[in-house]
Scaffold this motif. Structure first.
Motif: not given
Length: 305
Positions: A63-86
Motif C-alpha cells: 500500500e506504500k512505496n517502499t523504494g527499489f530495495a523495499g519493493g524487491n525485498n517484498i518479492g524476495i521474501r515470497k520467492a522459493t527458487g534456488d536462484y532469484l532473478f531481480l
C-alpha cells in the motif's frame, strides 16, 4: 533443473510491466520459473486485474512505496527458487538469458550474484552495461563499462568477475542471499545494489557478469530530468555508501574530498543552472548524516513518506 524466481517491481507503470510479462511468456526459453510482481504503492491498484489475466503469476500489493530495495525485498521474501532473478519491470528478456545465467551459477559456486549484458531497448545496438569498475572509496567514484557505446563485442572478453552487478538485472544465489540478507531499504533510491554487492562479497562470494547473456532496458539514453528527489538521494546515498563500507580513515578522507571538491562544485552548478531550490535539498542530504546512524530508517525527505 534449478528453479528461478523472477522478482520485479511495478510503480505506476502497468503497461510496461505487462510487456515484461509478455516477454517472459513468449521469448524466454527457461522452463522452471516462478514469477513474482510487487506493486509498490501505485496510485491505481492493478493487482486484481492482473490476477484474473495472468494465472500462475504471484502478485503482491504494497500500500506504500517502499523504494527499489523495499519493493524487491517484498518479492524476495515470497520467492522459493534456488536462484532469484531481480529485473526491472522496464526490461525485456532474450530467449537464452536466464538459462545462461543459471549455467554460470551451476558451473561456479563462488558466484554470489551475476548480471547479463544490458542494451538500451530504444537503441538496441547500444550498450548500457558490461560491468562496473571497482569503487574508489576516497571519491565514491566508479564507472559503468561500455555505456553509450555501440556493441561491437569489444568488451565480451570481460565476462567474469566485475565490480558490481547492475540493478536492472541481477541473479543471486539463494545461499548468498541467506548469508548477506536482502537489500538495505534505507537507501530508498540509488546505491542500494552497490551496497548489496559489497555485503555479498564480504559473505565470501564473487560478483560476475556474463556478456553472452543479454537483456534490453527501456531506460532512456538521455540523462533524464533532474529533480530534487534525485539530487537528495544521489548525494545522501553516495555518502551513506562510503560510510557503511569504507574504513574509518578512508571515510574521513572521503569527507574532506566531498566538502572541498563536491560541495562547492554542486552549489556553483545549481546557481549556474538557476536551480536554486536544489541548494537546501543538497545541504539536507549532507546534514542527514550528522543526525542519523547509518542504519537509520529516517529517510530525511518529507515528500516520500
Amino acid at each position: 533443473m534449478k528453479k528461478v524466481s523472477i522478482v520485479t517491481v511495478n510503480f505506476n507503470q502497468p503497461q510496461v510491466t505487462e510487456d515484461l510479462l509478455k516477454s517472459l511468456s513468449e521469448v524466454n526459453t527457461y522452463p522452471d520459473l516462478e514469477i513474482i510482481v510487487v506493486d509498490n504503492g501505485s496510485k491505481v491498484n492493478s493487482v486484481p486485474n492482473w490476477e484474473a489475466a495472468y494465472p500462475g503469476i504471484i502478485f503482491i500489493r504494497s500500500e506504500k512505496n517502499t523504494g527499489f530495495a523495499g519493493g524487491n525485498n517484498i518479492g524476495i521474501r515470497k520467492a522459493t527458487g534456488d536462484y532469484l532473478f531481480l529485473i526491472n519491470n522496464d526490461t525485456e528478456v532474450t530467449g537464452e538469458l536466464i538459462g545462461k545465467l543459471v549455467a554460470d551459477m551451476e558451473a561456479n559456486p563462488k558466484i554470489g550474484i551475476i548480471s547479463p549484458k544490458i542494451h538500451y531497448f530504444d537503441q538496441p545496438e547500444m550498450l548500457q552495461y558490461t560491468g562496473y569498475t571497482p569503487m574508489n572509496y576516497y571519491t565514491a567514484r566508479n564507472a559503468c563499462i561500455g555505456q553509450f557505446e555501440e556493441d561491437r563485442g569489444q568488451y565480451d572478453s570481460l565476462s567474469g568477475v566485475t565490480g558490481y552487478a547492475h540493478g536492472a538485472a541481477m541473479m543471486i544465489r539463494r545461499q548468498a542471499l541467506e548469508k548477506a540478507g536482502g537489500m538495505a531499504e534505507n537507501y530508498f533510491l540509488y546505491y542500494e545494489e552497490l551496497d548489496w554487492c559489497e555485503r555479498i562479497r564480504k559473505a565470501g562470494y564473487e560478483i560476475h557478469v556474463d556478456l553472452s547473456a543479454l537483456i534490453y532496458h527501456k531506460e532512456s539514453v538521455s540523462v533524464g530530468k533532474r529533480s530534487a528527489l534525485k539530487e537528495y538521494f544521489m548525494n545522501r546515498n553516495r555518502i551513506l555508501f562510503i560510510r557503511k563500507n569504507a574504513p574509518g580513515l578512508t571515510f574521513f578522507i572521503f569527507c574532506c574530498y566531498f566538502l572541498v571538491a563536491v560541495v562547492p562544485r554542486n552549489i556553483i552548478q545549481y546557481i549556474k543552472n538557476r536551480e536554486f531550490s536544489f541548494i537546501p535539498v543538497f545541504i539536507r542530504s549532507i546534514t542527514w548524516h550528522f543526525k542519523n546512524k547509518p542504519d537509520s530508517e529516517n529517510l530525511g525527505y518529507p515528500l516520500i513518506r
